[in-house]
Design an enzyme around this catalytic site. Structure first.
Site, PDB file in Angstrom:
ATOM      1  N   HIS A   1      40.387  62.410  76.185  1.00 34.01           N
ATOM      2  CA  HIS A   1      41.375  62.103  77.234  1.00 34.01           C
ATOM      3  C   HIS A   1      40.716  62.053  78.616  1.00 34.01           C
ATOM      4  CE1 HIS A   1      45.546  62.425  79.011  1.00 34.01           C
ATOM      5  NE2 HIS A   1      44.853  62.949  80.012  1.00 34.01           N
ATOM      6  N   GLU A   2      40.003  63.117  78.958  1.00 37.56           N
ATOM      7  CA  GLU A   2      39.396  63.168  80.296  1.00 37.56           C
ATOM      8  C   GLU A   2      38.271  62.139  80.426  1.00 37.56           C
ATOM      9  OE1 GLU A   2      41.117  64.736  82.391  1.00 37.56           O
ATOM     10  OE2 GLU A   2      42.263  66.015  81.017  1.00 37.56           O
TER      11      GLU A   2
ATOM     12  N   GLU B   1      46.837  57.488  83.780  1.00 37.79           N
ATOM     13  CA  GLU B   1      47.240  58.154  82.538  1.00 37.79           C
ATOM     14  C   GLU B   1      47.193  57.178  81.359  1.00 37.79           C
ATOM     15  OE1 GLU B   1      47.561  61.316  82.549  1.00 37.79           O
ATOM     16  OE2 GLU B   1      48.525  61.800  80.652  1.00 37.79           O
TER      17      GLU B   1
ATOM     18  N   HIS C   1      39.893  59.019  81.585  1.00 34.17           N
ATOM     19  CA  HIS C   1      40.042  59.044  83.051  1.00 34.17           C
ATOM     20  C   HIS C   1      38.695  58.794  83.737  1.00 34.17           C
ATOM     21  CE1 HIS C   1      44.188  60.320  83.560  1.00 34.17           C
ATOM     22  NE2 HIS C   1      44.046  61.418  82.845  1.00 34.17           N
TER      23      HIS C   1
END
Lengths: 499, 499
Positions: B264-265, B294, B268
């Protein structure tokens, strides 16, 4: 504005300055402990903007007028405020003397010199660094001329790091050191050497980390306000008295490197953690001078940390963490091994006895460079000659010789002597401490509160309220005297080596 | 100054702003990853000063005049500069509408509310937090009134996080979600559940760390410009496009928590790492909006990272690092286990299917609070009622209910909906991506360069040059349509659970 309002404005200014110092220290700390390698340029961009903002804060006309007013009325101020005004006034005067372009050009030249020094050191090729070093020396001469047009260049540069330090004081200091230490080191070298084989490791990094935390606890470092991280070159930095960062480096085949880094940096840290709350937002809320700061780290590292009672205190933990390596080793064996004295090539690896001679080499070379007696091209050969003369060793290459330290590449000429001065301060302070506190008993009990209280009372709490000379006089009841240092080394190492 | 000179001044201003953003982000990052606990107050002092400086930079009269001039002549500017002027102008206008005292009071109230929220959550006592929450809501209503006197309060607040987001758009979006997801979740709950016993661990932290580094390599994250650290609540922050920090949390009895945090990160992070160089010192040099950001983390985490081909790619490494735990487990088993869908109490632990319903609860409550239909004292009971209605579960206490998130305590009303919107964006972007790139083949080869190139071309490189709506239209060839999201979930979970 009346005087009271002016004082309030002065305090507000310092609060702002403190925030900017926090920020620029944090940028440095982040670059040393976390930053990904590819981020160097963007870090440097931000650092440039923040430096510019700090410069503007200090030299802006409105603040200048305020400060001048307060400086003229300084006799009417309370002691702390007067000292703040004096410090800020001195800093502002200095900044105004140097044209901003010159400051920017110097920063750029230092960045460039540092870059080429790294290459030169890696490839053992002094000639890559030499032209940049020459340029920096010229710039520093010019800089000293701006700051102090009638003064001696090298004295002016030393003053940047240690106010009041000059050749008139340092020449006899180093003379005394040389006369005593050179023959002492020779005798030590000829004596029977202690067994150090059990310090060769390997020592698991996780266990070394546990030892670091243990040592911080032994020294009663407040971990609520102080943390330990890893860096290539250990240092201490404070963002406020409630936010102190110490750093260390773990090497698998060297137990003492980390162990005594942690004790050393905890000494620096304890100082910052113990400054009076009243100085928290003041420009005076920091260690008094570079050398006084170093005196506190060295006091803990060598005078206390390398004493037999301290070794006896921590050795059970060392044995618990490294049972195989310490099989059959006693606390006394450990004490002798961590105090081995042996001339070596690299300053940062030097032992307590030979350390000052490394610094002396640099002092002599710097002095002669700024007196115009030595050129950059003559530097490597002269370096090697002095290492042979003082330490009795041959320098095999410039990487392990004249290129070993980063200081000159960063433009820090006149910094080295403060290391030796700090260590010499420790000896005298340690003597005064022992006259009032039973340090050996503290080691036996594992309770250093009496030591910390004494140091806080005498030195820590005052921050920059007093000069180094004043602090030594207040703490020791007499002016600085290098004899304490020489006597201490002579006594300790004569006993250790049965001379 | 002529137009060209004004543009140069604008770019210089942005460079300075970028440095201040770097600094304030670094303070936040340091507080989350390093800072000793006792340093909170001094960190907050410095943060206060830096916020004030950023405020002054934006509202100072000289810059205001420059910006107004440029705004009037914006049609004459190149596209990037025009967008910069628009963004800065909007920001400045907004800042000027809110009295500085109000901003300061709000920050103080948020700090206080946060403090009491922590206590309330720890002691499961909503009444400790309630008066502070009430005060914050009143302040936010006033704030919205300053910003947008004629507008709807909740719409204005949502706009703070996601420009253009409003109830007219979000109501039908959440309606559609509710209609499809509530029965789907019910069917899934009644179906046969996959075996997840092998995800219970324990998983050694060192091996989990190795898995994190491996996953970053699989996603081809440039470690020269991006590093991973640990925090309590994982997040990504960028100081520049060459200095991106992602964070994760290691839990010994949960493999997927860290694994999918890193994916997830990294999503980003990849976005920030891929923004055009031309935007490096520009206010536009960041992800377009909260929801678009997001969408990129969720795209990697769920759409790619929880697909069967991705699980097949990484499972050999998982098995190598955790041979005992994965004994007899296949990549397919792993895929099924990491996709288990089960209504749960805590939003941040929610699975892909139920996640949006957690957000919907918060959206409905926030909407009614700012419409005046719901009081703070009614909030806990209403929270529990909606969790029962949407997710079919009973909330046992407020700590695991209305007190679970930090957002409201920090004054972030209107933030939650952007989470759901972002996830919905992902579905539509993922559909467009798959039409042009063979994502499954990328997983099979372990080479995601085609995916990254496509995302860079369509989204990443543009930074904030375009709005969310424009980016979706440019990327997908049509406006945002929540049907992609609902269809994706329906198809994926019907297949997984053989419905």
């Amino acid at each position: 504005m009346n005087l009271e309002e002016k004082v309030i404005a002065l305090k507000e200014h310092q609060k702002k300055l403190k925030a900017y110092t926090h920020v620029s220290s944090l940028l440095f700390y982040d670059a040393s402990t976390s930053m990904p390698p590819g981020a160097a340029q963007s870090m440097s961009d931000t650092m440039g903007v923040i430096s510019g903002e700090i410069y503007s804060l200090t030299v802006n006309p409105e603040f200048k007028a305020l400060l001048n007013d307060l400086y003229e009325q300084r006799e009417a101020l309370d002691f702390q405020t007067r000292r703040e005004v004096e410090e800020l006034h001195l800093e502002q005067e200095k900044m105004e003397k140097v044209p901003k372009e010159e400051v920017v050009a110097m920063e750029e030249a230092e960045n460039l010199a540092n870059h080429y020094w790294e290459i030169a050191k890696k490839t053992n090729d002094f000639s890559i660094f030499a032209p940049h070093l020459e340029k920096l020396i010229e710039m520093k001469k010019r800089y000293a001329g701006y700051i102090n047009p009638d003064g001696d260049v090298y004295d002016t540069l030393m003053n940047e790091y240690e106010r009041g330090m000059n050749r008139a004081q340092m020449d006899p200091f180093f003379d005394a050191l040389r006369k005593k230490l050179v023959p002492l080191i020779k005798s030590v070298g000829e004596a029977k050497q202690p067994d150090t084989s059990f310090l060769a490791g390997p020592f698991a990094i996780d266990a070394q980390k546990a030892l670091s935390e243990y040592v911080m606890d032994v020294m009663d470092i407040d971990k609520d306000r102080c943390i330990l991280r890893e860096t290539e070159h250990p240092f201490t930095i404070e963002f406020s008295k409630n936010d102190v960062r110490i750093t260390t480096k773990y090497v698998e085949d060297d137990l003492t490197s980390n162990l005594y880094s942690v004790v050393h940096e905890s000494g620096h840290g304890m100082y910052e953690l113990s400054i009076d709350d009243a100085l928290q937002f003041s420009v005076l809320g920091a260690g008094a001078t570079t050398a006084i700061h170093e005196s506190q780290s060295r006091l803990w590292e060598n005078y206390i940390g390398r004493s037999l009672p301290f070794c006896k205190l921590i050795f059970p933990k060392v044995k618990e963490l490294f049972p195989d390596q310490m099989e059959g080793v006693s606390a006394e064996d450990f004490f002798r091994a961590v105090n081995v004295a042996k001339p070596s090539l690299i300053r940062t690896d030097a032992d307590e006895l030979t350390y000052a001679l490394h610094v002396m080499v640099r002092y002599e070379l710097e002095k002669r460079i700024f007196e115009g007696d030595l050129t950059v091209s003559e530097l490597p050969a002269e370096w090697n000659r002095l290492y042979k003369e003082y330490l009795g060793i041959d320098v095999p290459d410039d990487t392990r010789g004249v290129l070993q330290d980063a200081h000159w590449a960063g433009g820090a000429f006149g910094y080295f002597p403060s290391y030796a001065l700090g260590t010499a301060y420790s000896a005298q302070i340690y003597d005064a401490l022992r006259a009032e506190v039973d340090v050996d008993a503290c080691c036996e009990k594992g309770d250093f509160a009496p030591v910390r209280q004494w140091l806080t009372e005498k030195i820590y709490r005052h921050g920059m309220l007093y000069t180094a000379d004043e602090l030594i006089e207040m703490t020791c009841g007499k002016p600085f005297d290098p004899a304490y240092y020489v006597d201490y080394l002579e006594e300790k190492f004569s006993r250790l080596y049965h001379l």
